[in-house]
Design a protein around this motif. Structure first.
Motif, PDB file in Angstrom:
ATOM      1  N   LYS A 132       2.484 -11.394  -9.990  1.00 24.25           N
ATOM      2  CA  LYS A 132       3.047 -10.310  -8.950  1.00 24.25           C
ATOM      3  C   LYS A 132       1.824 -10.102  -8.041  1.00 24.25           C
ATOM      4  CE  LYS A 132       1.951  -6.099 -11.909  1.00 24.25           C
ATOM      5  NZ  LYS A 132       2.665  -5.084 -12.162  1.00 24.25           N
ATOM      6  N   ARG A 133       0.535 -10.390  -8.343  1.00 25.11           N
ATOM      7  CA  ARG A 133      -0.343 -10.274  -7.425  1.00 25.11           C
ATOM      8  C   ARG A 133      -0.450 -11.114  -6.224  1.00 25.11           C
ATOM      9  NH1 ARG A 133      -4.818  -6.748  -7.447  1.00 25.11           N
ATOM     10  NH2 ARG A 133      -4.671  -6.218  -9.539  1.00 25.11           N
ATOM     11  N   ARG A 134       0.112 -11.052  -5.376  1.00 21.68           N
ATOM     12  CA  ARG A 134       0.294 -12.239  -4.091  1.00 21.68           C
ATOM     13  C   ARG A 134       0.489 -11.400  -2.781  1.00 21.68           C
ATOM     14  NH1 ARG A 134       5.664 -12.602  -6.908  1.00 21.68           N
ATOM     15  NH2 ARG A 134       7.315 -12.014  -5.477  1.00 21.68           N
ATOM     16  N   LYS A 135       0.363 -10.350  -2.484  1.00 23.45           N
ATOM     17  CA  LYS A 135       0.621  -9.455  -1.258  1.00 23.45           C
ATOM     18  C   LYS A 135      -0.546  -9.564  -0.341  1.00 23.45           C
ATOM     19  CE  LYS A 135       4.170  -6.282  -2.811  1.00 23.45           C
ATOM     20  NZ  LYS A 135       5.375  -7.168  -1.950  1.00 23.45           N
ATOM     21  N   ILE A 136      -0.551  -9.500   0.846  1.00 19.75           N
ATOM     22  CA  ILE A 136      -1.738  -9.383   1.570  1.00 19.75           C
ATOM     23  C   ILE A 136      -1.677  -8.226   2.560  1.00 19.75           C
ATOM     24  CG2 ILE A 136      -3.040 -10.165   3.686  1.00 19.75           C
ATOM     25  CD1 ILE A 136      -2.208 -13.225   2.755  1.00 19.75           C
ATOM     26  N   LEU A 137      -2.595  -7.422   2.449  1.00 16.11           N
ATOM     27  CA  LEU A 137      -2.473  -6.203   3.470  1.00 16.11           C
ATOM     28  C   LEU A 137      -3.072  -6.374   4.697  1.00 16.11           C
ATOM     29  CD1 LEU A 137      -1.604  -3.176   3.603  1.00 16.11           C
ATOM     30  CD2 LEU A 137      -4.101  -2.473   2.358  1.00 16.11           C
ATOM     31  N   ILE A 138      -2.427  -6.059   5.926  1.00 18.42           N
ATOM     32  CA  ILE A 138      -3.318  -5.858   7.113  1.00 18.42           C
ATOM     33  C   ILE A 138      -2.926  -4.399   7.742  1.00 18.42           C
ATOM     34  CG2 ILE A 138      -3.164  -8.578   7.346  1.00 18.42           C
ATOM     35  CD1 ILE A 138      -0.797  -8.122   9.278  1.00 18.42           C
ATOM     36  N   GLU A 139      -3.410  -4.477   8.994  1.00 17.95           N
ATOM     37  CA  GLU A 139      -3.201  -3.257   9.680  1.00 17.95           C
ATOM     38  C   GLU A 139      -2.146  -3.228  10.860  1.00 17.95           C
ATOM     39  OE1 GLU A 139      -6.435  -4.869  12.536  1.00 17.95           O
ATOM     40  OE2 GLU A 139      -5.652  -5.185  10.421  1.00 17.95           O
ATOM     41  N   LEU A 186      -3.030   0.822  -1.247  1.00 17.52           N
ATOM     42  CA  LEU A 186      -3.881   0.272  -2.447  1.00 17.52           C
ATOM     43  C   LEU A 186      -3.396   0.828  -3.797  1.00 17.52           C
ATOM     44  CD1 LEU A 186      -7.216  -0.493  -0.508  1.00 17.52           C
ATOM     45  CD2 LEU A 186      -5.583  -2.206  -1.561  1.00 17.52           C
ATOM     46  N   ALA A 187      -3.341   2.228  -3.634  1.00 14.49           N
ATOM     47  CA  ALA A 187      -3.076   2.891  -4.852  1.00 14.49           C
ATOM     48  C   ALA A 187      -1.564   2.796  -5.649  1.00 14.49           C
ATOM     49  CB  ALA A 187      -3.093   4.381  -4.620  1.00 14.49           C
ATOM     50  N   GLU A 188      -0.667   2.734  -4.564  1.00 15.28           N
ATOM     51  CA  GLU A 188       0.675   2.269  -4.854  1.00 15.28           C
ATOM     52  C   GLU A 188       0.626   0.997  -5.179  1.00 15.28           C
ATOM     53  OE1 GLU A 188       5.108   2.821  -2.764  1.00 15.28           O
ATOM     54  OE2 GLU A 188       3.477   3.376  -1.818  1.00 15.28           O
ATOM     55  N   HIS A 189       0.314   0.064  -4.611  1.00 14.55           N
ATOM     56  CA  HIS A 189       0.912  -1.304  -4.770  1.00 14.55           C
ATOM     57  C   HIS A 189      -0.491  -2.223  -5.202  1.00 14.55           C
ATOM     58  CE1 HIS A 189       4.609  -0.813  -2.551  1.00 14.55           C
ATOM     59  NE2 HIS A 189       3.828   0.077  -1.820  1.00 14.55           N
ATOM     60  N   GLY A 190      -1.579  -1.414  -5.716  1.00 17.98           N
ATOM     61  CA  GLY A 190      -2.516  -2.234  -6.093  1.00 17.98           C
ATOM     62  C   GLY A 190      -2.634  -3.556  -6.899  1.00 17.98           C
ATOM     63  N   ALA A 191      -1.803  -3.265  -7.935  1.00 20.34           N
ATOM     64  CA  ALA A 191      -1.596  -4.461  -8.736  1.00 20.34           C
ATOM     65  C   ALA A 191      -0.747  -5.636  -8.217  1.00 20.34           C
ATOM     66  CB  ALA A 191      -0.635  -4.109 -10.008  1.00 20.34           C
ATOM     67  N   GLU A 192      -0.483  -5.352  -7.107  1.00 20.67           N
ATOM     68  CA  GLU A 192       0.438  -6.409  -6.149  1.00 20.67           C
ATOM     69  C   GLU A 192      -0.241  -7.092  -5.172  1.00 20.67           C
ATOM     70  OE1 GLU A 192       4.819  -5.384  -5.848  1.00 20.67           O
ATOM     71  OE2 GLU A 192       3.766  -3.382  -5.834  1.00 20.67           O
ATOM     72  N   ILE A 193      -1.453  -6.508  -4.805  1.00 20.62           N
ATOM     73  CA  ILE A 193      -2.173  -6.833  -3.540  1.00 20.62           C
ATOM     74  C   ILE A 193      -3.400  -7.844  -4.118  1.00 20.62           C
ATOM     75  CG2 ILE A 193      -3.826  -6.137  -1.694  1.00 20.62           C
ATOM     76  CD1 ILE A 193      -2.129  -3.601  -1.623  1.00 20.62           C
ATOM     77  N   ALA A 194      -3.424  -9.025  -3.323  1.00 20.28           N
ATOM     78  CA  ALA A 194      -4.467 -10.024  -3.770  1.00 20.28           C
ATOM     79  C   ALA A 194      -5.419  -9.959  -2.772  1.00 20.28           C
ATOM     80  CB  ALA A 194      -3.725 -11.524  -3.385  1.00 20.28           C
ATOM     81  N   LEU A 195      -5.012  -9.490  -1.525  1.00 20.43           N
ATOM     82  CA  LEU A 195      -6.176  -9.666  -0.450  1.00 20.43           C
ATOM     83  C   LEU A 195      -5.871  -8.594   0.627  1.00 20.43           C
ATOM     84  CD1 LEU A 195      -8.434 -11.177   1.396  1.00 20.43           C
ATOM     85  CD2 LEU A 195      -6.475 -12.496   2.431  1.00 20.43           C
ATOM     86  N   VAL A 196      -7.127  -7.878   1.223  1.00 18.74           N
ATOM     87  CA  VAL A 196      -6.961  -6.984   2.087  1.00 18.74           C
ATOM     88  C   VAL A 196      -7.769  -7.779   3.272  1.00 18.74           C
ATOM     89  CG1 VAL A 196      -7.610  -4.727   3.091  1.00 18.74           C
ATOM     90  CG2 VAL A 196      -6.922  -4.999   0.775  1.00 18.74           C
ATOM     91  N   MET A 197      -7.259  -7.666   4.556  1.00 12.57           N
ATOM     92  CA  MET A 197      -7.686  -8.433   5.575  1.00 12.57           C
ATOM     93  C   MET A 197      -7.480  -7.697   6.857  1.00 12.57           C
ATOM     94  SD  MET A 197      -7.831 -12.277   7.166  1.00 12.57           S
ATOM     95  CE  MET A 197      -6.987 -11.958   8.458  1.00 12.57           C
ATOM     96  N   LEU A 198      -8.497  -6.847   7.477  1.00 11.71           N
ATOM     97  CA  LEU A 198      -8.173  -6.120   8.537  1.00 11.71           C
ATOM     98  C   LEU A 198      -9.134  -6.511   9.606  1.00 11.71           C
ATOM     99  CD1 LEU A 198      -8.417  -2.461   6.862  1.00 11.71           C
ATOM    100  CD2 LEU A 198      -6.276  -3.963   7.481  1.00 11.71           C
ATOM    101  N   ALA A 223      -8.233  -6.306  -5.682  1.00 12.79           N
ATOM    102  CA  ALA A 223      -8.242  -7.141  -4.541  1.00 12.79           C
ATOM    103  C   ALA A 223      -9.450  -7.711  -3.996  1.00 12.79           C
ATOM    104  CB  ALA A 223      -7.322  -6.488  -3.543  1.00 12.79           C
ATOM    105  N   LYS A 224      -9.362  -8.957  -3.302  1.00 13.52           N
ATOM    106  CA  LYS A 224     -10.482  -9.466  -2.462  1.00 13.52           C
ATOM    107  C   LYS A 224     -10.225  -8.696  -0.972  1.00 13.52           C
ATOM    108  CE  LYS A 224     -12.642 -12.471  -5.007  1.00 13.52           C
ATOM    109  NZ  LYS A 224     -12.088 -12.334  -6.218  1.00 13.52           N
ATOM    110  N   VAL A 225     -11.364  -8.775  -0.268  1.00 12.54           N
ATOM    111  CA  VAL A 225     -11.429  -8.107   1.010  1.00 12.54           C
ATOM    112  C   VAL A 225     -12.169  -8.714   2.053  1.00 12.54           C
ATOM    113  CG1 VAL A 225     -13.628  -6.481   0.603  1.00 12.54           C
ATOM    114  CG2 VAL A 225     -11.719  -5.897   2.172  1.00 12.54           C
ATOM    115  N   GLY A 226     -11.501  -9.025   3.096  1.00 10.66           N
ATOM    116  CA  GLY A 226     -12.014  -9.894   4.352  1.00 10.66           C
ATOM    117  C   GLY A 226     -11.748  -9.307   5.738  1.00 10.66           C
ATOM    118  N   PHE A 227     -12.758  -9.519   6.739  1.00 16.90           N
ATOM    119  CA  PHE A 227     -12.403  -8.781   7.871  1.00 16.90           C
ATOM    120  C   PHE A 227     -12.746  -9.568   9.024  1.00 16.90           C
ATOM    121  CE2 PHE A 227     -14.596  -5.200   5.360  1.00 16.90           C
ATOM    122  CZ  PHE A 227     -13.486  -4.443   5.337  1.00 16.90           C
ATOM    123  N   ASP A 228     -11.803  -9.471   9.816  1.00 18.46           N
ATOM    124  CA  ASP A 228     -11.750 -10.127  11.498  1.00 18.46           C
ATOM    125  C   ASP A 228     -12.627  -9.384  12.159  1.00 18.46           C
ATOM    126  OD1 ASP A 228     -11.741 -11.044  13.970  1.00 18.46           O
ATOM    127  OD2 ASP A 228      -9.382 -11.275  13.486  1.00 18.46           O
TER     128      ASP A 228
END
Length: 435
Positions: A132-139, A186-198, A223-228
């Motif tokens: 279930k950890r497969r979501k990506i979070l962007i802005e 992140l608090a609500e969906h943390g277990a589902e988020i694989a990557l934060v990329m902003l 989650a892993k975190v990467g930035f543009d």
């Protein structure tokens, strides 16, 4: 800059003599002469405020590129070893300066490819959806190429981008995104988020995100975190290594002044640099340099960020980048960010005093939350549109930037813009706002 800073920030003497006085006492005033300033048809300098889109050409660029052309002419293929700056290790000439710009160890940085290509290569390693950890979070208001890239990565792994892409700030369609909303997701969906990329600095609003805070929250959620960092590198102070960022990528043609379509660069934290179990796409230039030309069958990646390289680098483009980075080396990022803070604060004050009835500033007023960019929106009045105001500025010798649907972006760049540039821009904007 300390003397200048202590005397004028804020309030400023918001007059043309005041602007000229600040320019005269500016420790970086001579740096402007290291760049070619475009001219109007009448032969005067344009007011160039779009270094957030394409930086100006350093005066040393031509000689550095011609050096490569001359060596190619003289040596042919042997230029890889006999050129004044041999082409074989040429990309290493850029590493230390680039690492300094982004706050990294030299082993964590390499110049290669272009921005979105690099984001895909890095996500191949750091976006690893499982269970279930497969979501990506962007802005919200992420640069479109980033949005296309993450959606295609989700789809590439066989998942639904409409379900597995989380967009912070989309529900309220706000220009400025508070980090608390990112933390809440992140608090609500943390277990589902694989990557934060902003984006480090949002291309639309000019907002500088609190990157260390976001990195901490992402890691706490697993989650892993990467930035543009396209709008951050060369613009704001960065400490990627100390902030424990997993990866980052950026271009070089905006604040870094490496020329149109200049090569990109990547950061990979040292904790991943020797993890050869990370999946990655492979190419011969990422292979262990000691055995690369023995043409082995089995791929052995180099340690550090260089292990993500695929192909040999474009030397002509790297020559232009070297010229640009040399300016940063001589000036230093601390001096760049100090002057940038002054220029944008001066611009904010003038805009508020002279143009408040006609525009809305959407960039954060807190100098810690922005870099060199200021984004404005023309208020609806009569039949005058924001696009018309932008075109009037162009006709009057101001080069800034338009972003759909309704934002004018301007970037007073510390290396080559002056206080007088800012003063004259605001006066011409004031005139352009008259219906």
């Amino acid at each position: 800059m300390n003397d200048l800073s202590s005397r004028i920030w804020p309030p400023f003497d918001a007059t043309l003599p005041g602007a000229k006085k600040y320019d005269e006492s500016d420790p970086l005033k001579s740096v402007r002469s290291l760049f070619h300033i475009p001219k109007t048809a009448a032969g005067s300098d344009v007011i160039y405020l779009t270094g957030n889109s394409l930086g100006l050409q350093p005066t040393s660029t031509r000689s550095e590129v011609l050096e490569v052309l001359d060596d190619w002419q003289q040596y042919g293929v042997e230029g890889h070893f006999k050129a004044k700056n041999a082409w074989m290790p040429y990309h290493q000439r850029l590493t230390e300066a680039m690492a300094t710009v982004v706050g990294a160890l030299p082993s964590e940085v390499v110049v290669m490819n272009s921005l979105t290509v690099n984001l895909h290569l890095l996500m191949a390693s750091f976006y690893r959806p499982e269970g279930k950890r497969r979501k990506i979070l962007i802005e919200h208001h992420a640069f479109p190429s980033d949005r296309y890239a993450v959606r295609s990565q989700i789809a590439w792994h066989g998942h639904d981008p409409d379900q597995d892409l989380l967009i912070a700030g989309a529900s309220e369609n706000k220009d400025i995104l508070d980090e608390t909303e990112i933390e809440s997701l992140l608090a609500e969906h943390g277990a589902e988020i694989a990557l934060v990329m902003l984006g480090g600095v949002n291309y639309y609003s000019g907002q500088l995100f609190d990157l260390p805070r976001i990195a901490r929250a992402a890691h706490q959620a697993g989650a892993k975190v990467g930035f543009d960092l396209a709008h951050a590198a060369g613009n704001v102070a960065l400490s990627l290594h100390d902030w424990d960022v997993d990866f980052a990528a950026w271009c070089s043609y905006k604040y870094l002044n490496a020329g149109p379509g200049g090569p990109g660069a990547v950061f990979v934290h040292e904790k991943h640099g020797t993890d050869f179990s990370l999946p990655r796409f492979s190419g011969w230039w990422g292979h262990d340099a000691a055995t690369r030309f023995k043409m082995p069958e089995k791929y052995q990646p180099m340690t550090g960020a260089e292990g993500w390289q695929l192909s040999n680098p474009p030397i002509l483009s790297l020559a232009a980048m070297h010229a640009a980075l040399s300016v940063f080396t001589s000036v230093g990022m601390a001096a760049v960010t100090r002057k940038s803070g002054l220029l944008t604060a001066f611009c904010m004050q003038l805009l508020s005093q002279e143009c408040a009835e006609g525009i809305e500033i959407i960039t954060p007023t807190d100098p810690k939350r922005r870099g060199a960019q200021i984004s404005i929106r023309v208020k609806p009045r009569g039949t005058l549109t924001g696009r018309q105001v932008f075109e009037r500025l162009e006709e009057n010798g101001v080069i800034c930037d338009w972003r759909e649907p309704d934002v004018i972006r301007l970037a007073p760049v510390a290396l080559y813009n002056s206080f007088e540039d800012v003063y004259l821009f605001v006066q011409r904007l004031k005139s352009a706002l008259v219906e």
